[in-house]
Design a protein around this motif. Structure first.
Motif, PDB file in Angstrom:
ATOM      1  N   UNK A   1       0.815  -1.215   0.000  1.00 39.06           N
ATOM      2  CA  UNK A   1       0.000   0.000   0.000  1.00 39.06           C
ATOM      3  C   UNK A   1       0.844   1.259   0.000  1.00 39.06           C
ATOM      4  N   UNK A   2       2.079   1.182   0.508  1.00 37.66           N
ATOM      5  CA  UNK A   2       2.909   2.390   0.584  1.00 37.66           C
ATOM      6  C   UNK A   2       3.115   3.016  -0.787  1.00 37.66           C
ATOM      7  N   UNK A   3       3.269   2.207  -1.806  1.00 37.33           N
ATOM      8  CA  UNK A   3       3.465   2.739  -3.151  1.00 37.33           C
ATOM      9  C   UNK A   3       2.233   3.517  -3.603  1.00 37.33           C
ATOM     10  N   UNK A   4       1.060   2.998  -3.307  1.00 33.56           N
ATOM     11  CA  UNK A   4      -0.173   3.669  -3.719  1.00 33.56           C
ATOM     12  C   UNK A   4      -0.432   4.908  -2.871  1.00 33.56           C
ATOM     13  N   UNK A   5      -0.081   4.827  -1.597  1.00 30.36           N
ATOM     14  CA  UNK A   5      -0.212   6.014  -0.746  1.00 30.36           C
ATOM     15  C   UNK A   5       0.693   7.128  -1.260  1.00 30.36           C
ATOM     16  N   UNK A   6       1.885   6.751  -1.730  1.00 27.91           N
ATOM     17  CA  UNK A   6       2.799   7.745  -2.277  1.00 27.91           C
ATOM     18  C   UNK A   6       2.179   8.461  -3.474  1.00 27.91           C
ATOM     19  N   UNK A   7       1.463   7.710  -4.293  1.00 32.32           N
ATOM     20  CA  UNK A   7       0.797   8.328  -5.430  1.00 32.32           C
ATOM     21  C   UNK A   7      -0.265   9.324  -4.982  1.00 32.32           C
ATOM     22  N   UNK A   8      -1.057   8.929  -3.992  1.00 32.91           N
ATOM     23  CA  UNK A   8      -2.125   9.810  -3.514  1.00 32.91           C
ATOM     24  C   UNK A   8      -1.539  11.070  -2.879  1.00 32.91           C
ATOM     25  N   UNK A   9      -0.461  10.898  -2.099  1.00 30.93           N
ATOM     26  CA  UNK A   9       0.173  12.055  -1.473  1.00 30.93           C
ATOM     27  C   UNK A   9       0.713  13.006  -2.536  1.00 30.93           C
ATOM     28  N   UNK A  10       1.323  12.446  -3.584  1.00 32.71           N
ATOM     29  CA  UNK A  10       1.848  13.293  -4.653  1.00 32.71           C
ATOM     30  C   UNK A  10       0.719  14.009  -5.384  1.00 32.71           C
ATOM     31  N   UNK A  11      -0.397  13.320  -5.602  1.00 31.38           N
ATOM     32  CA  UNK A  11      -1.537  13.978  -6.236  1.00 31.38           C
ATOM     33  C   UNK A  11      -2.091  15.074  -5.341  1.00 31.38           C
ATOM     34  N   UNK A  12      -2.076  14.815  -4.031  1.00 32.08           N
ATOM     35  CA  UNK A  12      -2.504  15.828  -3.069  1.00 32.08           C
ATOM     36  C   UNK A  12      -1.585  17.040  -3.144  1.00 32.08           C
TER      37      UNK A  12
ATOM     38  N   UNK B   1      -2.249  26.378  -7.059  1.00 34.94           N
ATOM     39  CA  UNK B   1      -2.690  27.696  -6.631  1.00 34.94           C
ATOM     40  C   UNK B   1      -4.055  27.699  -6.001  1.00 34.94           C
ATOM     41  N   UNK B   2      -4.661  26.514  -5.813  1.00 40.66           N
ATOM     42  CA  UNK B   2      -5.974  26.433  -5.193  1.00 40.66           C
ATOM     43  C   UNK B   2      -5.872  26.738  -3.714  1.00 40.66           C
ATOM     44  N   UNK B   3      -6.976  27.177  -3.134  1.00 42.30           N
ATOM     45  CA  UNK B   3      -7.003  27.493  -1.715  1.00 42.30           C
ATOM     46  C   UNK B   3      -6.795  26.226  -0.897  1.00 42.30           C
ATOM     47  N   UNK B   4      -5.943  26.319   0.130  1.00 47.47           N
ATOM     48  CA  UNK B   4      -5.626  25.134   0.929  1.00 47.47           C
ATOM     49  C   UNK B   4      -6.852  24.591   1.631  1.00 47.47           C
ATOM     50  N   UNK B   5      -7.755  25.487   2.039  1.00 50.67           N
ATOM     51  CA  UNK B   5      -8.975  25.022   2.698  1.00 50.67           C
ATOM     52  C   UNK B   5      -9.859  24.229   1.760  1.00 50.67           C
ATOM     53  N   UNK B   6      -9.905  24.647   0.494  1.00 52.23           N
ATOM     54  CA  UNK B   6     -10.727  23.944  -0.475  1.00 52.23           C
ATOM     55  C   UNK B   6     -10.181  22.555  -0.760  1.00 52.23           C
ATOM     56  N   UNK B   7      -8.865  22.404  -0.731  1.00 54.19           N
ATOM     57  CA  UNK B   7      -8.233  21.136  -1.076  1.00 54.19           C
ATOM     58  C   UNK B   7      -7.844  20.332   0.160  1.00 54.19           C
ATOM     59  N   UNK B   8      -8.466  20.589   1.288  1.00 50.57           N
ATOM     60  CA  UNK B   8      -8.123  19.867   2.504  1.00 50.57           C
ATOM     61  C   UNK B   8      -8.756  18.489   2.506  1.00 50.57           C
TER      62      UNK B   8
END
Length: 400
Positions: free
Chosen positions: A329-340, A347-354
């Motif tokens: 799962x670590x490999x897939x979590x890395x992908x999600x974190x990078x997408x995050x 440039x999107x608002x941090x609150x919107x992308x929380x």
């Protein structure tokens, strides 16, 4: 116009009404929806009862020669009233004023229908005429008044509708404007139908026989006019339905990369979606699966969000992934974190992308996260399917 054409138009108008039926059920209290939806079954009824086989059957069933004539004229008059009610609703204005105008319209046209049946009863139309009733009885007292009254009422309704829709078409764009122009064209043809009928009747009064204008030209013009009007009425709603379905399907498809990643992260087996499930149920299930996976990796995403604000004040278990996750799962979590990361880097608002926004029901944010994941996971220029993902994991391995 052949008999098959009558029933073909009945089928087209019935399908148009079926397309509007869901909106009619959902928004029954909306006078505009009611006005538009009422026209379609009335139009279908006109062509159904105007077909020669139906005329014969109705006359035989009632035992009254030509009883179908006031019946069809009554339905045509009711459709004309529905057209005027539609123009009143579209024109807008104070509710009380529109309600008063609608009541007057219903009252006047209801009186016209009653008058038509009364004139038919007073007149002598004992010989059954299936196609040329208007011209055959053009000189018969009371019956001629009935015919002229119906034709004029129908023409007035179409004149008002054409004028209003033409004005409106200059104020709106897109398919709504196209639909309005189709209604204007159909209304103009309806006025041509009125002209054909009155011309043939006037010729009879002058001692000439122009019956072909009434029995051949007028029905053809009327059928085309009704078809254009109904297509114009149905086009905006049908296009909105198609566009809404396309947007829902597109959103469902765009969520697939994130959903597949969450399937690899989720430690339990997901229950398959039934084959016959609707698109709405499938999308709801997909978003629920995604949020379940995001909750499992919430410590990592929460820690990442804190780093963006104040350099991660906590470590240890907050940085660790749940022990129940799949070994890979670590490999897939890395992908999600990078997408995050990518969402915050746009440039999107941090609150919107929380993470809180993603878990609170914001499907659009999930779609954006899935799009970012899909872009990051594609192969790089070397052509290796895993090279793009490997380089991504190298950049994010220090966080997982």
């Amino acid at each position: 116009m052949t008999t098959v054409y009558f029933y073909l138009l009945v089928g087209v108008l019935s399908v148009a009404f079926a397309l509007r039926a869901p909106a009619l059920v959902r928004h029954w209290r909306d006078p505009l929806v009611r006005s538009v939806s009422l026209l379609l079954p009335l139009g279908a009824a006109v062509f159904f009862f105007a077909a020669p086989p139906t005329i014969s059957q109705v006359n035989a069933f009632t035992g009254i020669p030509n009883f179908s004539v006031p019946l069809v004229y009554g339905i045509v008059t009711a459709a004309s009233a529905a057209l005027i009610n539609l123009t009143i609703t579209w024109r807008g204005g104070p509710r009380d004023r529109r309600r008063t105008a609608t009541r007057w319209c219903v009252g006047v046209y209801g009186a016209l229908i009653a008058t038509q049946f009364t004139l038919f009863a007073l007149g002598d139309a004992s010989e059954e005429r299936l196609r040329d009733f208007d011209t055959y009885y053009a000189t018969t007292p009371y019956v001629r008044e009935m015919v002229v009254l119906c034709v004029l009422a129908y023409g007035l309704a179409n004149l008002v509708l054409a004028r209003l829709c033409w004005r409106w078409s200059r104020e709106v764009p897109g398919l709504l404007r196209t639909g309005l122009l189709l209604i204007v064209t159909g209304s103009a043809l309806s006025l041509g139908y009125v002209a054909c009928k009155l011309t043939a009747i006037g010729a009879r009064w002058a001692g000439h026989d122009w019956d072909g204008v009434s029995t051949t030209v007028a029905p053809t013009v009327s059928s085309l006019a009704s078809l254009l009007q109904c297509v114009g009425l149905a086009l905006p709603s049908a296009s909105q339905c198609v566009m809404s379905l396309w947007r829902r399907w597109s959103r469902y498809r765009r969520l697939r990369p994130l959903w597949l990643t969450m399937r690899a992260v989720t430690p339990y087996e997901l229950v398959p979606i039934p084959w016959g499930s609707s698109l709405g149920k499938r999308q709801l299930r997909r978003t629920c699966d995604i949020r379940d996976g995001l909750r499992l990796i919430a410590p990592r995403l929460d820690h990442h969000a804190q780093e963006l604000d104040h350099h991660a004040q906590e470590g240890g278990r907050a940085d660790a992934l749940p022990a129940t996750l799949h070994p890979d799962a670590a490999r897939h979590v890395a992908l999600v974190v990078a997408a995050f990361d990518t969402l915050h880097g746009t440039g999107a608002d941090a609150g919107e992308c929380s993470l809180e926004s993603m878990l609170s029901g914001d499907d659009e944010l999930l779609v954006r996260l899935s799009d970012a994941l899909r872009v990051l996971a594609v192969p790089d220029h070397t052509g290796s399917p895993d090279s793009g993902r490997s380089s991504l994991l190298e950049r994010t391995s220090d966080r997982v």
